[in-house]
Design an enzyme around this catalytic site. Structure first.
Site, PDB file in Angstrom:
ATOM      1  N   ASP A  89      47.589  32.100  34.253  1.00 32.97           N
ATOM      2  CA  ASP A  89      47.816  31.829  35.679  1.00 32.97           C
ATOM      3  C   ASP A  89      49.179  31.171  35.907  1.00 32.97           C
ATOM      4  O   ASP A  89      49.670  31.133  37.035  1.00 32.97           O
ATOM      5  CB  ASP A  89      46.744  30.865  36.198  1.00 32.97           C
ATOM      6  CG  ASP A  89      45.661  31.557  37.010  1.00 32.97           C
ATOM      7  OD1 ASP A  89      45.980  32.570  37.656  1.00 32.97           O
ATOM      8  OD2 ASP A  89      44.517  31.069  36.992  1.00 32.97           O
ATOM      9  N   LYS A  98      38.906  41.591  38.335  1.00 31.94           N
ATOM     10  CA  LYS A  98      39.640  41.266  37.110  1.00 31.94           C
ATOM     11  C   LYS A  98      38.963  41.916  35.903  1.00 31.94           C
ATOM     12  O   LYS A  98      39.631  42.464  35.031  1.00 31.94           O
ATOM     13  CB  LYS A  98      39.747  39.753  36.936  1.00 31.94           C
ATOM     14  CG  LYS A  98      40.781  39.138  37.863  1.00 31.94           C
ATOM     15  CD  LYS A  98      40.612  37.650  38.055  1.00 31.94           C
ATOM     16  CE  LYS A  98      41.547  37.176  39.185  1.00 31.94           C
ATOM     17  NZ  LYS A  98      41.222  35.826  39.660  1.00 31.94           N
ATOM     18  N   GLN A 124      38.882  30.390  37.964  1.00 33.25           N
ATOM     19  CA  GLN A 124      39.045  30.824  39.353  1.00 33.25           C
ATOM     20  C   GLN A 124      39.083  29.611  40.289  1.00 33.25           C
ATOM     21  O   GLN A 124      38.233  28.731  40.224  1.00 33.25           O
ATOM     22  CB  GLN A 124      37.883  31.769  39.728  1.00 33.25           C
ATOM     23  CG  GLN A 124      38.013  32.411  41.095  1.00 33.25           C
ATOM     24  CD  GLN A 124      39.201  33.343  41.225  1.00 33.25           C
ATOM     25  OE1 GLN A 124      39.588  34.028  40.286  1.00 33.25           O
ATOM     26  NE2 GLN A 124      39.804  33.381  42.402  1.00 33.25           N
TER      27      GLN A 124
HETATM   28  N1  GUN Z   1      42.538  31.720  43.613  1.00 34.24           N
HETATM   29  C1  GUN Z   1      43.393  32.380  44.449  1.00 34.24           C
HETATM   30  N2  GUN Z   1      44.429  32.888  43.746  1.00 34.24           N
HETATM   31  C2  GUN Z   1      44.229  32.557  42.458  1.00 34.24           C
HETATM   32  C3  GUN Z   1      44.961  32.811  41.265  1.00 34.24           C
HETATM   33  O1  GUN Z   1      46.020  33.449  41.250  1.00 34.24           O
HETATM   34  N3  GUN Z   1      44.415  32.312  40.134  1.00 34.24           N
HETATM   35  C4  GUN Z   1      43.261  31.595  40.127  1.00 34.24           C
HETATM   36  N4  GUN Z   1      42.821  31.122  38.973  1.00 34.24           N
HETATM   37  N5  GUN Z   1      42.554  31.331  41.213  1.00 34.24           N
HETATM   38  C5  GUN Z   1      43.049  31.817  42.371  1.00 34.24           C
END
Ligand code: GUN
Length: 283
Positions: free
Chosen positions: A120, A53, A97
């Protein structure tokens, strides 16, 4: 043999579009999109995603910040970090996350994020907007899947879509998004009886279960579009999807590979959501 959808290529196209639009926003409004990524603990998969990211943000000219908390951090500590980020002007997107350590309630954390910065799309406000058919920030993986389908020239309207998996991150929001695109949607899960009877009806079949290669050719209709969201690490270190690619590719009309299918789209959509949040903040 199915056409293999190239998620890397489509995601690269989107990142290019985002980069151009971010430059325009900077010129016109003086706003640089900013994303904060918060990681609690050091789960290897999460470390990989968080690093990706950061790289993606740098590539499109976004500001990105990473916040790391130890795995034994208290819920209160994490809430403090979020409260700080909610009021920071340069930060337009906040991503915590997942999964979080078990002593932290993810719902409490997600609800603490300012919904305008919830890139998200997991906040109840954004989930509710999607449910109401008036989406604001939409979860990145479902949004990426719809983008992959559309950019491959496949029509969603009127199609029978079957999703295997009902998570809050993928299955549920994807069902609502496909419904908004006028598909007829069925969601299957671990308690579904006669699963293959249902999957065989699908014009668009999405596997998001986390079981390596569980979707076999005899569960798929000839000519179906098959989207594989699974990322499973096998004992021999290989990465496998939820779909038995070799078998199913013989029967499907389109299929996404693992890796290089849905995965790169998730981060591309995160950039898009962050850009949208920055644009809204400039208004
Ligand atoms: N863990 C797995 N996929 C995601 C996602 O799209 N966003 C976040 N914040 N955590 C994740």
């Amino acid at each position: 043999m199915a056409f293999i959808i190239d998620g890397n290529k489509i995601a690269a196209d989107i990142r290019k579009e985002v980069k151009t639009q971010a430059m325009e926003l900077k010129e016109k409004e003086g706003v640089v999109p900013g994303l904060a990524v918060v990681l609690v603990g050091e789960a290897p998969a999460s470390l990989v995603y968080v690093k990706r990211k950061g790289i993606a943000c740098a590539e499109v000219g976004f500001l990105s910040r990473e916040y790391r908390l130890p795995s034994d951090a208290k819920e209160k500590d994490l809430l403090e970090v979020i409260a700080g980020l909610n009021s920071e002007k340069e930060i337009h997107g906040i991503l915590v996350q997942l999964p979080l350590p078990i002593h932290i309630n993810p719902d409490t954390i997600i609800e603490a994020i300012d919904f305008r910065k919830d890139v998200d799309g997991f906040h109840p406000y954004n989930m509710g907007r999607l449910l109401a058919g008036n989406p604001a920030h939409v979860a990145c993986t479902p949004k990426g899947i719809v983008e992959l389908i559309k950019r491959s020239g496949i029509t969603i309207e009127g199609k029978e879509a079957v999703i295997v998996g009902r998570s809050n991150i993928v299955g549920k929001p994807l069902a609502l998004l496909l419904l908004a695109h006028h598909a007829t949607v069925t969601v299957c899960h671990t308690r579904t009886i006669h699963l293959s009877e249902i999957t065989k009806r699908a014009d668009i079949l999405v596997a998001a279960v986390g079981k390596p290669e569980m979707i076999k050719a005899d569960m798929v209709k000839a000519g179906a579009v098959v989207i594989d969201v699974g990322v499973n690490r096998l004992d021999d270190g290989r990465l496998a999807g939820d779909v038995d690619f070799t078998e199913v590719a013989e029967k499907a009309s389109y299929i996404t590979p693992v890796p290089g299918g849905v995965g790169p789209m998730t981060i591309a959509m995160l950039l898009k959501n962050t850009l949208d949040a920055a644009r809204l903040s400039a208004k």
